[in-house]
Design a protein around this motif. Structure first.
Motif, PDB file in Angstrom:
ATOM      1  N   ARG A  26     -12.051  19.265 -22.115  1.00  0.00           N
ATOM      2  CA  ARG A  26     -12.003  20.225 -23.137  1.00  0.00           C
ATOM      3  C   ARG A  26     -10.685  21.211 -23.313  1.00  0.00           C
ATOM      4  O   ARG A  26     -10.207  21.668 -24.415  1.00  0.00           O
ATOM      5  CB  ARG A  26     -13.000  21.321 -23.123  1.00  0.00           C
ATOM      6  CG  ARG A  26     -14.544  20.623 -23.553  1.00  0.00           C
ATOM      7  CD  ARG A  26     -15.741  21.434 -23.006  1.00  0.00           C
ATOM      8  NE  ARG A  26     -15.603  21.699 -21.780  1.00  0.00           N
ATOM      9  CZ  ARG A  26     -16.593  22.679 -21.325  1.00  0.00           C
ATOM     10  NH1 ARG A  26     -17.479  23.338 -22.080  1.00  0.00           N
ATOM     11  NH2 ARG A  26     -16.292  23.316 -20.071  1.00  0.00           N
ATOM     12  N   VAL A  27     -10.233  21.376 -22.156  1.00  0.00           N
ATOM     13  CA  VAL A  27      -8.777  22.270 -22.187  1.00  0.00           C
ATOM     14  C   VAL A  27      -7.853  21.610 -22.500  1.00  0.00           C
ATOM     15  O   VAL A  27      -6.856  21.998 -23.516  1.00  0.00           O
ATOM     16  CB  VAL A  27      -8.712  22.741 -20.678  1.00  0.00           C
ATOM     17  CG1 VAL A  27      -7.939  21.688 -19.980  1.00  0.00           C
ATOM     18  CG2 VAL A  27      -7.475  23.980 -20.823  1.00  0.00           C
ATOM     19  N   LEU A  30      -8.445  21.502 -26.586  1.00  0.00           N
ATOM     20  CA  LEU A  30      -8.110  22.806 -27.077  1.00  0.00           C
ATOM     21  C   LEU A  30      -6.592  23.006 -27.183  1.00  0.00           C
ATOM     22  O   LEU A  30      -6.147  23.646 -28.110  1.00  0.00           O
ATOM     23  CB  LEU A  30      -8.788  23.832 -26.063  1.00  0.00           C
ATOM     24  CG  LEU A  30      -8.607  25.279 -26.617  1.00  0.00           C
ATOM     25  CD1 LEU A  30      -8.965  25.569 -27.931  1.00  0.00           C
ATOM     26  CD2 LEU A  30      -8.901  26.226 -25.468  1.00  0.00           C
ATOM     27  N   THR A  31      -6.016  22.565 -26.296  1.00  0.00           N
ATOM     28  CA  THR A  31      -4.485  22.819 -26.273  1.00  0.00           C
ATOM     29  C   THR A  31      -3.997  21.911 -27.585  1.00  0.00           C
ATOM     30  O   THR A  31      -3.097  22.453 -28.240  1.00  0.00           O
ATOM     31  CB  THR A  31      -3.893  22.233 -24.769  1.00  0.00           C
ATOM     32  OG1 THR A  31      -4.218  23.072 -23.872  1.00  0.00           O
ATOM     33  CG2 THR A  31      -2.194  22.376 -24.845  1.00  0.00           C
ATOM     34  N   CYS A  32      -4.155  20.829 -27.758  1.00  0.00           N
ATOM     35  CA  CYS A  32      -3.718  20.032 -28.816  1.00  0.00           C
ATOM     36  C   CYS A  32      -4.274  20.746 -30.224  1.00  0.00           C
ATOM     37  O   CYS A  32      -3.347  20.724 -31.062  1.00  0.00           O
ATOM     38  CB  CYS A  32      -4.442  18.504 -28.870  1.00  0.00           C
ATOM     39  SG  CYS A  32      -3.676  17.450 -27.601  1.00  0.00           S
ATOM     40  N   PRO A  39      -3.174  13.882 -29.190  1.00  0.00           N
ATOM     41  CA  PRO A  39      -2.961  13.770 -27.716  1.00  0.00           C
ATOM     42  C   PRO A  39      -1.793  12.764 -27.481  1.00  0.00           C
ATOM     43  O   PRO A  39      -0.917  13.222 -26.485  1.00  0.00           O
ATOM     44  CB  PRO A  39      -4.291  13.218 -27.338  1.00  0.00           C
ATOM     45  CG  PRO A  39      -5.205  13.829 -28.357  1.00  0.00           C
ATOM     46  CD  PRO A  39      -4.311  13.699 -29.695  1.00  0.00           C
ATOM     47  N   GLY A  40      -1.571  11.913 -28.102  1.00  0.00           N
ATOM     48  CA  GLY A  40      -0.402  10.796 -27.878  1.00  0.00           C
ATOM     49  C   GLY A  40       1.066  11.669 -27.822  1.00  0.00           C
ATOM     50  O   GLY A  40       2.111  11.180 -27.224  1.00  0.00           O
ATOM     51  N   ARG A  56      -4.016  12.291 -18.778  1.00  0.00           N
ATOM     52  CA  ARG A  56      -4.090  10.975 -19.320  1.00  0.00           C
ATOM     53  C   ARG A  56      -5.179  10.228 -19.833  1.00  0.00           C
ATOM     54  O   ARG A  56      -5.166   9.687 -20.947  1.00  0.00           O
ATOM     55  CB  ARG A  56      -3.623   9.846 -18.061  1.00  0.00           C
ATOM     56  CG  ARG A  56      -2.136  10.098 -17.561  1.00  0.00           C
ATOM     57  CD  ARG A  56      -1.886   8.963 -16.459  1.00  0.00           C
ATOM     58  NE  ARG A  56      -0.653   9.357 -15.983  1.00  0.00           N
ATOM     59  CZ  ARG A  56       0.104   9.415 -14.680  1.00  0.00           C
ATOM     60  NH1 ARG A  56      -0.777   9.011 -13.701  1.00  0.00           N
ATOM     61  NH2 ARG A  56       1.259   9.414 -14.369  1.00  0.00           N
ATOM     62  N   ALA A  57      -6.561  10.796 -19.329  1.00  0.00           N
ATOM     63  CA  ALA A  57      -7.812  10.612 -19.861  1.00  0.00           C
ATOM     64  C   ALA A  57      -7.828  11.160 -21.414  1.00  0.00           C
ATOM     65  O   ALA A  57      -8.426  10.331 -21.889  1.00  0.00           O
ATOM     66  CB  ALA A  57      -8.973  10.897 -18.917  1.00  0.00           C
ATOM     67  N   ALA A  58      -7.164  12.154 -21.443  1.00  0.00           N
ATOM     68  CA  ALA A  58      -7.167  12.648 -22.751  1.00  0.00           C
ATOM     69  C   ALA A  58      -6.250  12.154 -23.707  1.00  0.00           C
ATOM     70  O   ALA A  58      -6.229  12.619 -24.944  1.00  0.00           O
ATOM     71  CB  ALA A  58      -7.024  14.270 -22.719  1.00  0.00           C
TER      72      ALA A  58
END
Length: 81
Positions: A26-27, A30-32, A39-40, A56-58
């Motif tokens: 979630r962090v 939230l940052t994105c 994310p990419g 990486r998982a995000a």
């Protein structure tokens, strides 16, 4: 603030303020959201393997810091791709 991070960044996500910490997925989300990016589009650098794996998982490009020259080269490679 003490280190002046707000003067050199657009967004700061402090875990103690948002109640989330790496590697909680979630962090990263939230940052994105706060940055308004996908994310990419994120390149993440950290010295903690769990945080890098979480990024990486995000879907983030993530670099594990080992040494300055290595980190610079790895971040540059991410930016070039």
């Amino acid at each position: 603030m003490r280190y002046g991070f707000a003067d050199v960044t657009d967004v700061i996500v402090y875990s103690h303020e948002v109640g989330l910490a790496k590697p909680d997925p979630r962090v990263y989300a939230l940052t994105c959201e706060r940055l308004g990016v996908n994310p990419g589009d994120v390149v993440f650098l950290d010295d903690t393997p769990a945080a890098v794996e979480g990024a990486r998982a995000a879907g983030w490009q993530a670099v594990l810091f080992g040494a300055t020259a290595q980190a610079i080269a790895d971040v540059e490679a991410c930016l070039a791709s």
